[in-house]
Scaffold this active site. Sequence first.
Site, PDB file in Angstrom:
ATOM      1  N   CYS A 158      -2.034  -2.748   7.635  1.00 31.32           N
ATOM      2  CA  CYS A 158      -1.933  -3.683   6.506  1.00 31.32           C
ATOM      3  C   CYS A 158      -0.641  -4.491   6.499  1.00 31.32           C
ATOM      4  O   CYS A 158      -0.649  -5.664   6.116  1.00 31.32           O
ATOM      5  CB  CYS A 158      -2.160  -2.945   5.196  1.00 31.32           C
ATOM      6  SG  CYS A 158      -3.904  -2.421   5.042  1.00 31.32           S
TER       7      CYS A 158
ATOM      8  N   ASP B 108       0.795  -1.244   0.000  1.00 36.98           N
ATOM      9  CA  ASP B 108       0.000   0.000   0.000  1.00 36.98           C
ATOM     10  C   ASP B 108       0.826   1.291   0.000  1.00 36.98           C
ATOM     11  O   ASP B 108       0.524   2.222   0.772  1.00 36.98           O
ATOM     12  CB  ASP B 108      -0.965   0.009   1.204  1.00 36.98           C
ATOM     13  CG  ASP B 108      -1.994  -1.112   1.154  1.00 36.98           C
ATOM     14  OD1 ASP B 108      -1.968  -1.924   0.221  1.00 36.98           O
ATOM     15  OD2 ASP B 108      -2.835  -1.183   2.084  1.00 36.98           O
TER      16      ASP B 108
ATOM     17  N   ASP C 116      -4.590  -0.794  -1.918  1.00 39.12           N
ATOM     18  CA  ASP C 116      -5.878  -0.613  -1.253  1.00 39.12           C
ATOM     19  C   ASP C 116      -6.814   0.038  -2.280  1.00 39.12           C
ATOM     20  O   ASP C 116      -6.437   1.042  -2.903  1.00 39.12           O
ATOM     21  CB  ASP C 116      -5.647   0.305  -0.041  1.00 39.12           C
ATOM     22  CG  ASP C 116      -6.583   0.047   1.121  1.00 39.12           C
ATOM     23  OD1 ASP C 116      -6.876  -1.124   1.413  1.00 39.12           O
ATOM     24  OD2 ASP C 116      -7.003   1.042   1.757  1.00 39.12           O
TER      25      ASP C 116
ATOM     26  N   HIS D 274     -17.502   2.576   0.461  1.00 40.16           N
ATOM     27  CA  HIS D 274     -16.988   1.417   1.211  1.00 40.16           C
ATOM     28  C   HIS D 274     -17.383   1.482   2.687  1.00 40.16           C
ATOM     29  O   HIS D 274     -17.359   2.561   3.304  1.00 40.16           O
ATOM     30  CB  HIS D 274     -15.460   1.339   1.087  1.00 40.16           C
ATOM     31  CG  HIS D 274     -14.908   0.020   1.525  1.00 40.16           C
ATOM     32  ND1 HIS D 274     -14.157  -0.129   2.665  1.00 40.16           N
ATOM     33  CD2 HIS D 274     -15.043  -1.207   0.985  1.00 40.16           C
ATOM     34  CE1 HIS D 274     -13.838  -1.416   2.795  1.00 40.16           C
ATOM     35  NE2 HIS D 274     -14.351  -2.081   1.791  1.00 40.16           N
TER      36      HIS D 274
ATOM     37  N   LYS E 221      -7.111  -4.936  -3.049  1.00 41.24           N
ATOM     38  CA  LYS E 221      -7.847  -5.448  -1.886  1.00 41.24           C
ATOM     39  C   LYS E 221      -8.763  -4.372  -1.341  1.00 41.24           C
ATOM     40  O   LYS E 221      -8.515  -3.185  -1.542  1.00 41.24           O
ATOM     41  CB  LYS E 221      -6.871  -5.941  -0.820  1.00 41.24           C
ATOM     42  CG  LYS E 221      -5.923  -4.874  -0.334  1.00 41.24           C
ATOM     43  CD  LYS E 221      -4.897  -5.447   0.616  1.00 41.24           C
ATOM     44  CE  LYS E 221      -4.000  -4.354   1.158  1.00 41.24           C
ATOM     45  NZ  LYS E 221      -4.725  -3.317   1.939  1.00 41.24           N
TER      46      LYS E 221
ATOM     47  N   HIS F  38     -10.687   6.979   1.630  1.00 39.54           N
ATOM     48  CA  HIS F  38      -9.317   6.884   1.112  1.00 39.54           C
ATOM     49  C   HIS F  38      -9.236   5.817   0.030  1.00 39.54           C
ATOM     50  O   HIS F  38     -10.078   4.921  -0.033  1.00 39.54           O
ATOM     51  CB  HIS F  38      -8.331   6.544   2.251  1.00 39.54           C
ATOM     52  CG  HIS F  38      -8.560   5.174   2.826  1.00 39.54           C
ATOM     53  ND1 HIS F  38      -9.527   4.910   3.778  1.00 39.54           N
ATOM     54  CD2 HIS F  38      -7.975   3.969   2.570  1.00 39.54           C
ATOM     55  CE1 HIS F  38      -9.525   3.621   4.075  1.00 39.54           C
ATOM     56  NE2 HIS F  38      -8.597   3.015   3.347  1.00 39.54           N
TER      57      HIS F  38
ATOM     58  N   HIS G 200     -10.794   0.854  -2.799  1.00 36.73           N
ATOM     59  CA  HIS G 200     -12.149   0.838  -2.248  1.00 36.73           C
ATOM     60  C   HIS G 200     -13.170   1.507  -3.174  1.00 36.73           C
ATOM     61  O   HIS G 200     -12.873   2.559  -3.757  1.00 36.73           O
ATOM     62  CB  HIS G 200     -12.185   1.593  -0.917  1.00 36.73           C
ATOM     63  CG  HIS G 200     -11.312   1.033   0.154  1.00 36.73           C
ATOM     64  ND1 HIS G 200     -11.351  -0.278   0.555  1.00 36.73           N
ATOM     65  CD2 HIS G 200     -10.364   1.627   0.947  1.00 36.73           C
ATOM     66  CE1 HIS G 200     -10.485  -0.474   1.541  1.00 36.73           C
ATOM     67  NE2 HIS G 200      -9.864   0.670   1.791  1.00 36.73           N
TER      68      HIS G 200
HETATM   69  C1  VGL Z   1      -4.686   0.646   5.650  1.00 42.79           C
HETATM   70  C2  VGL Z   1      -6.298   1.530   7.029  1.00 42.79           C
HETATM   71  C3  VGL Z   1      -7.239   1.418   6.032  1.00 42.79           C
HETATM   72  C4  VGL Z   1      -3.263   0.252   5.472  1.00 42.79           C
HETATM   73  C5  VGL Z   1      -5.627   0.529   4.639  1.00 42.79           C
HETATM   74  O1  VGL Z   1      -2.780   0.187   4.318  1.00 42.79           O
HETATM   75  O2  VGL Z   1      -2.579  -0.001   6.495  1.00 42.79           O
HETATM   76  N1  VGL Z   1      -5.027   1.138   6.839  1.00 42.79           N
HETATM   77  N2  VGL Z   1      -6.895   0.909   4.839  1.00 42.79           N
HETATM   78 ZN    ZN Z   2      -8.329   0.987   3.271  1.00 41.11          ZN
END
Ligand code: VGL
Ligand code: ZN
Length: 200
Positions: free
Chosen positions: A153, A10, A48, A54, A108, A83, A50
């Site tokens: 993550c 990410d 990430d 979401h 994801k 986000h 979404h």
């Molecule tokens: C993440 C919060 C929400 C991450 C992703 O990449 O750690 N944290 N979505």
């Molecule tokens: Zn996320």
Amino acid sequence: MHDTALIIIDVQNDFCPGGALAVAGGDEVVPLINAMQGDFAARVLTQDWHPADHASFASQHPGLAPFAATEMAYGTQVLWPDHCIQGSPGAAFHADLSTTGADLVIRKGFRRGIDSYSAFFENDKTTPTGLEGYLRTRGLTRLTLVGLATDFCVAYSALDAARLGFDTTVHLPACRAIDMDGSLAAALDQMRAAGVTLVS
Ligand code: VGL
Ligand code: ZN
């Protein structure tokens, strides 16, 4: 390291300074990760990704604010600012991250009703992303994880990897954490207890 994959978690604009869910120093990992990439037999990027509505977004839960926790069908879920919306600039990889050498990009969190911190499973801990099969069929038994965020993550991915039997290392200099309410210390403890090698 013919059997070792670098899993780059990410490294996206929304997790870097100026982004919607900025992680302090998130952009600092980029040159470190770029320098590491050539040392591995494979490079996997996660993204990430979404939908705009979401269920992990606080905006979908009237009366609840970002960073509050709520109960979902699959367990406790932290609610986040909107986000990494599919196709948005915030969801793009950091512009300086080298992505041309990536073997695979795993997206994801693309199902509206369930979040997915881990590169292996959604937050119900059972719905697979397919990454396990990809790594196994390529004979990649050892993993080094880097990226954002250490305590969400990266940690969820490392814990799943260890549980699945991969020899798992987290290279902490190339990670940065959100660190809310002691989440970083807790994640480091959990990873150590699970047999994840933490390089600092
Ligand atoms: C993440 C919060 C929400 C991450 C992703 O990449 O750690 N944290 N979505
Ligand atoms: Zn996320």
